[in-house]
Design an enzyme around this catalytic site. Structure first.
Site, PDB file in Angstrom:
ATOM      1  N   HIS A   1       0.886  -1.222   0.007  1.00 37.60           N
ATOM      2  CA  HIS A   1      -0.028   0.135  -0.046  1.00 37.60           C
ATOM      3  C   HIS A   1       0.988   1.118   0.082  1.00 37.60           C
ATOM      4  CE1 HIS A   1      -3.424   2.374   1.145  1.00 37.60           C
ATOM      5  NE2 HIS A   1      -2.597   3.181   1.541  1.00 37.60           N
ATOM      6  N   GLU A   2       1.730   1.264   0.708  1.00 34.36           N
ATOM      7  CA  GLU A   2       2.447   2.431   1.016  1.00 34.36           C
ATOM      8  C   GLU A   2       3.610   2.629  -0.165  1.00 34.36           C
ATOM      9  OE1 GLU A   2       1.819   4.621   2.995  1.00 34.36           O
ATOM     10  OE2 GLU A   2       0.477   3.435   4.275  1.00 34.36           O
TER      11      GLU A   2
ATOM     12  N   HIS B   1       1.633   4.507  -3.027  1.00 31.79           N
ATOM     13  CA  HIS B   1       1.773   6.022  -2.778  1.00 31.79           C
ATOM     14  C   HIS B   1       3.021   6.354  -3.315  1.00 31.79           C
ATOM     15  CE1 HIS B   1      -1.954   6.868  -0.423  1.00 31.79           C
ATOM     16  NE2 HIS B   1      -1.781   6.178   0.357  1.00 31.79           N
TER      17      HIS B   1
ATOM     18  N   HIS C   1       3.623   6.407  -6.876  1.00 32.18           N
ATOM     19  CA  HIS C   1       2.773   7.614  -7.418  1.00 32.18           C
ATOM     20  C   HIS C   1       3.480   8.693  -7.584  1.00 32.18           C
ATOM     21  CE1 HIS C   1      -1.416   9.577  -7.289  1.00 32.18           C
ATOM     22  NE2 HIS C   1      -0.951   9.780  -8.602  1.00 32.18           N
TER      23      HIS C   1
END
Length: 654
Positions: free
Chosen positions: A445-446, A449, A452
């Site tokens: 998940h991190e 980020h 991105h």
């Protein structure tokens, strides 16, 4: 190229250096305002880079205060907040800068690139939301509100951290830790007066371990009560924050803080958000009731008369073990931290061509690491990681951007950098850090980020990477990537026993995938509870006991186990009080609709389909906030969003 992280001695002079830097910024801005024929290149970009450099200067302080919290960092950070907030408010309300942006937009807009147009549009809106067009009295009041809000937010976070660190539960009888994973028992062991005892804390690895496996119900409740009653003094902070947020919204011409919040988000109205959340709630309720009844029946079979909030994780784990034959402890040897990290890197190389090379550079802790990212042997970005729990570190997991990919005021290319921070079980000289699968999902998940931000190709810092992304879209790339932590092809790339090298078997992977949506509808309602509480709380002014009554009513609507009266979860709800998700927690579910559709686009074709992966990298990652995420998503998918994908992903019948 990349900023070096400063030696911790920078705290000694930080506030003096900050004041100097802000004075220099003011002089540079005055020089820019003196330009007679202002343009994007001679005014906007230099001004934007002044803001970029200030963020780069301030980030190490906020980072250190989160990961190496000390009395010194607390004091320096606390002293710096009113200074930086005053400056930010002053700049945001500067009518001359605001008018310069509008002048340049009127004169040059049609000749600019998409990213430059978006910088102008977002900046002008930002000035208006900061009160640039207000009279002096209202400007001054907004400045006072902003300073006070920053102080309150800092105090809220510090109160939670202090109470988290202050609690210890000592267990003397070995029977009361029977059934816990061996690694968790080992981590809890301490010697007191020559005898072995077991210490559990409110740090996530320790707390989760006992709540999930701890056999003594009294100890589970003790731990749960301590966790859900942290920082009671924050109730007063909540009241004042809510008053200030409502007042600031009204000064800016909005009826409520929710309306102000939505001004920079994808969702078009408060009614849209409430309908979105309540529709999901109604769709999830029937299955959630069945899941709860099934769990309660199982607990009765295990000899429990009534299932309470502090029992659910314990009996859910036992039920999951029975129904899916999945024992979390059997998986952890296959998820040794360093192997998971390198496996994730291998996956990203195969998917997007990203190569991670560890580099040696001075960082803030011996467990922190730095990696340079290359694509086709070209340096693209830098990632900094800090993955293990420790006492003076804020709980949870997050990504924080440091530098943005952009061209500076001299048209030189600046590459991006970012931090990933987690709180995984700590390693030692004698024991590795073995992760739960949930930890693996968190890391993915991190990383979603991070890439991105790091894979942006945008040349304007204000809309590069995660900068300028609508807040209810910012979770899309992170949620998208975390789904791959369940894909057999991906797991087999890195899930290898840390001692034998044996690859996680097909049977074990199959069990993990089948158990993915275990109690998914209950989990959905839990997240919707947070989202509805946050959004309704900010839609009008609630004070004192009204806050608790609102939360109780939303909990009652969910028809799940009712939390005990002492549960004051809101006092540690850091996402919405000191964090950036105020009137925006719904964003997790809003963005998850995007992420679910994108994920199924990959898996329904091929995970490693070169064209799909390249389109995602170029459009979703590469184009930053140059367009609304709604438009970028449709450009990537080639069709409109499939809104039923979220229920499909969650295994909830629609």
């Amino acid at each position: 190229m990349f900023r070096n992280f400063p030696d911790e001695s920078f705290l000694e002079t930080f506030n003096e250096d900050l004041i100097t830097k802000l004075d220099e910024n003011r002089k540079k801005i005055d020089q820019l305002l003196a330009i007679k024929d202002k343009s994007y290149m001679n005014f906007v970009r230099p001004f934007e880079m002044i803001e970029e450099y200030l963020d780069q200067f301030f980030t190490p302080l906020s980072h250190i205060n989160a990961v190496n919290n000390s009395e010194k960092s607390q004091q320096v950070y606390s002293d710096a907040l009113p200074v930086i907030t005053t400056y930010s408010t002053e700049i945001g309300q500067n009518i001359d800068i605001y008018n310069a942006y509008k002048e340049i937009k009127n004169k040059q807009y049609n000749t600019l690139s998409a990213s430059q147009k978006m910088v102008l549009d977002q900046s002008i809106l930002g000035f208006e939301l900061s009160g640039a067009a207000l009279d002096d009295t209202k400007k001054e009041r907004l400045k006072e509100i902003n300073i006070r809000k920053s102080d309150l937010s800092n105090n809220f976070s510090q109160n939670v951290l202090d109470d988290t660190n202050a609690f210890e539960m000592i267990i003397k009888d070995p029977k009361d830790v029977e059934g816990l994973p061996a690694s968790d028992i080992e981590a809890a062991k301490e010697t007191v007066d020559g005898k072995t005892v077991y210490k559990f804390t409110l740090q996530m690895p320790s707390y989760i371990a006992y709540m999930t496996y701890g056999p003594n119900r009294d100890y589970r409740e003790k731990l749960y009560k301590a966790y859900t009653t942290r920082a009671p003094q924050n109730s007063e902070i909540i009241d004042e924050l809510m008053q200030l947020r409502q007042e600031s919204a009204q000064i800016l011409g909005f009826n409520s803080y929710t309306e102000l919040s939505l001004a920079t988000k994808m969702a078009p109205s408060t009614d849209t958000v409430i309908s979105f959340l309540t529709d999901l709630q109604q769709a999830s309720k029937p299955q959630a009731k069945e899941e709860l009844a099934y769990l309660e029946q199982f607990a009765k079979e295990e000899g429990l008369d009534e299932l309470k909030s502090f029992d659910t994780a314990y009996y859910a784990e036992k039920l999951r073990l029975r129904d899916y034959d999945i024992d979390e402890e059997l998986y952890r040897p296959y998820f040794e931290q360093s192997k998971v990290v390198s496996g994730l890197f291998d996956f990203l190389y195969k998917l997007f061509g990203m190569e991670f090379r560890e580099v040696t550079t001075k960082l803030w802790h011996k467990k922190a690491k730095a990696y340079d990212i290359y694509i086709d042997n070209e340096l693209k970005a830098r990632l900094l990681t800090d993955l293990e729990a420790r006492k003076d570190k804020r709980g949870g997991a997050w990504m924080h951007n440091w530098q943005a990919h952009c061209r500076d005021e001299n048209d030189n290319l600046q590459l991006a950098s970012a931090f990933i921070v987690c709180n995984f079980p700590p390693s030692s000289d004698t024991a590795p850090s073995l992760l739960r699968h949930d930890d693996v999902v968190t890391l993915f998940h991190e990383m979603g980020h991070a890439i991105h931000h790091l894979m942006s190709e945008v040349t304007e810092n204000g809309v590069s990477g995660v900068n300028g992304i609508e807040w209810d879209a910012v979770e899309f790339p992170s949620q998208f990537l975390e789904n791959f932590a369940y894909e057999p092809q991906v797991l087999q790339m890195f899930a290898k026993h840390h001692q034998t090298g044996e690859v996680l078997s097909d049977t074990m992977i199959d069990k993990l995938v089948k158990a993915k949506n275990f109690q998914s509808a209950m989990g959905m309602l839990r997240q919707l509870e947070f989202g509805l509480f946050d959004f309704r709380l900010h839609d009008k002014l609630y004070q004192g006991q009204e806050v608790q009554e609102l939360l109780d009513a939303i909990r009652h609507d969910n028809d799940l186990i009712q939390a005990p009266h002492y549960n004051k979860f809101q006092n540690s709800f850091s996402h919405i009080f000191p964090g950036g998700y105020s009137a925006g927690y719904y964003s997790y579910k809003w963005a998850e609709v995007l992420s679910a559709d994108a994920y199924f686009y990959f898996v329904d074709n091929s995970i490693f389909d070169e064209k799909i992966a390249n389109d995602y990298k170029e459009v979703i990652l590469g184009e930053g906030a140059t367009h609304s995420m709604h438009d970028l998503f449709e450009k990537f998918r080639g069709q409109k969003l499939q809104t039923n994908a979220l229920l499909r992903l969650s295994g909830i019948a629609s």
